[in-house]
Design a protein around this motif. Sequence first.
Motif, PDB file in Angstrom:
ATOM      1  N   LEU A 181     -28.144-100.302  69.414  1.00  0.00           N
ATOM      2  CA  LEU A 181     -28.548 -99.084  69.194  1.00  0.00           C
ATOM      3  C   LEU A 181     -30.078 -99.128  68.575  1.00  0.00           C
ATOM      4  CD1 LEU A 181     -25.598 -97.206  67.563  1.00  0.00           C
ATOM      5  CD2 LEU A 181     -26.730 -96.775  69.981  1.00  0.00           C
ATOM      6  N   LEU A 182     -30.417-100.082  67.433  1.00  0.00           N
ATOM      7  CA  LEU A 182     -31.677-100.132  67.115  1.00  0.00           C
ATOM      8  C   LEU A 182     -32.589-100.688  68.353  1.00  0.00           C
ATOM      9  CD1 LEU A 182     -33.469 -99.699  64.557  1.00  0.00           C
ATOM     10  CD2 LEU A 182     -32.783-102.117  63.961  1.00  0.00           C
ATOM     11  N   ALA A 183     -32.072-101.767  68.825  1.00  0.00           N
ATOM     12  CA  ALA A 183     -33.000-102.077  70.085  1.00  0.00           C
ATOM     13  C   ALA A 183     -33.262-100.997  71.182  1.00  0.00           C
ATOM     14  CB  ALA A 183     -32.150-103.314  70.623  1.00  0.00           C
ATOM     15  N   PHE A 184     -32.335-100.374  71.328  1.00  0.00           N
ATOM     16  CA  PHE A 184     -32.499 -99.065  72.573  1.00  0.00           C
ATOM     17  C   PHE A 184     -33.376 -98.279  72.196  1.00  0.00           C
ATOM     18  CE2 PHE A 184     -31.371 -94.939  73.906  1.00  0.00           C
ATOM     19  CZ  PHE A 184     -31.665 -94.886  75.090  1.00  0.00           C
ATOM     20  N   ILE A 185     -33.335 -97.813  70.851  1.00  0.00           N
ATOM     21  CA  ILE A 185     -34.470 -96.847  70.318  1.00  0.00           C
ATOM     22  C   ILE A 185     -35.693 -97.407  70.267  1.00  0.00           C
ATOM     23  CG2 ILE A 185     -35.327 -95.886  67.988  1.00  0.00           C
ATOM     24  CD1 ILE A 185     -32.194 -95.251  67.510  1.00  0.00           C
ATOM     25  N   MET A 186     -36.015 -98.879  69.810  1.00  0.00           N
ATOM     26  CA  MET A 186     -37.252 -99.254  69.962  1.00  0.00           C
ATOM     27  C   MET A 186     -37.721 -99.380  71.418  1.00  0.00           C
ATOM     28  SD  MET A 186     -38.092 -99.651  67.077  1.00  0.00           S
ATOM     29  CE  MET A 186     -39.666 -99.996  67.457  1.00  0.00           C
ATOM     30  N   PHE A 187     -36.988 -99.996  72.134  1.00  0.00           N
ATOM     31  CA  PHE A 187     -37.439 -99.975  73.691  1.00  0.00           C
ATOM     32  C   PHE A 187     -37.964 -98.397  73.983  1.00  0.00           C
ATOM     33  CE2 PHE A 187     -34.585-103.704  74.365  1.00  0.00           C
ATOM     34  CZ  PHE A 187     -35.395-104.661  74.446  1.00  0.00           C
ATOM     35  N   ALA A 188     -37.057 -97.475  73.886  1.00  0.00           N
ATOM     36  CA  ALA A 188     -37.706 -96.131  74.155  1.00  0.00           C
ATOM     37  C   ALA A 188     -38.979 -95.757  73.467  1.00  0.00           C
ATOM     38  CB  ALA A 188     -36.463 -95.065  73.764  1.00  0.00           C
ATOM     39  N   LEU A 189     -39.032 -96.398  72.131  1.00  0.00           N
ATOM     40  CA  LEU A 189     -40.395 -95.774  71.448  1.00  0.00           C
ATOM     41  C   LEU A 189     -41.610 -96.480  72.224  1.00  0.00           C
ATOM     42  CD1 LEU A 189     -39.576 -95.610  67.753  1.00  0.00           C
ATOM     43  CD2 LEU A 189     -40.066 -93.726  69.296  1.00  0.00           C
TER      44      LEU A 189
END
Length: 186
Positions: A16-24
């Motif tokens: 979930l954290l990785a997904f948020i970072m990729f989106a940012l």
Amino acid sequence: MEYILQPWPWYVSGPLLAFIMFALIYFGKTFGMSSNLKTFCTIAGAGKKTKFFDFDWKSQKWNLTVVLGAVIGGFIAHFLLSNPIDIDLNPDTIAQLSQLGFENAGKSLLPAELFSWNAVFSLKGLAILSSGGFLVGFGTRYAGGCTSGHAITGLSSLQLPSLIAVIGFFMGGLIMVHLMFPLIFG
């Protein structure tokens, strides 16, 4: 059967954290709590006094939702998801903390010797908060960002200065816990 709340496992929270970072990264945004403090200072008018705070804060409105989310998340975690069981600390750690004057080491996440109102408003508590706040503020400005910004955003985008900053944060934490903490509470 009693349901015991547990932290999310790494295989859920990590992706979930990785997904948020990729989106940012995809949207060209960076994450960090210290940038929110800069935005709040700008909203309050600090840009009229200092060039550092003179920027278009409205472009950072999305990042203010991070602060709101942290406040709401902290409230939910404390009042709805807290688990009032003992913390699984190493017995050696409990013994060391007991020697430093922590009476209920391992019984609560936030020891009253540090986090009660009596401790905060004591002379020692005010000195620790003042000096710690100054050092955190100075370090954040000097390093060009805070721990979350460097450790999450900076490392995700493979920035060498962020790696150096994170190593410095960990070294500072180790120095504090192993050298300064016994001096302050010993």
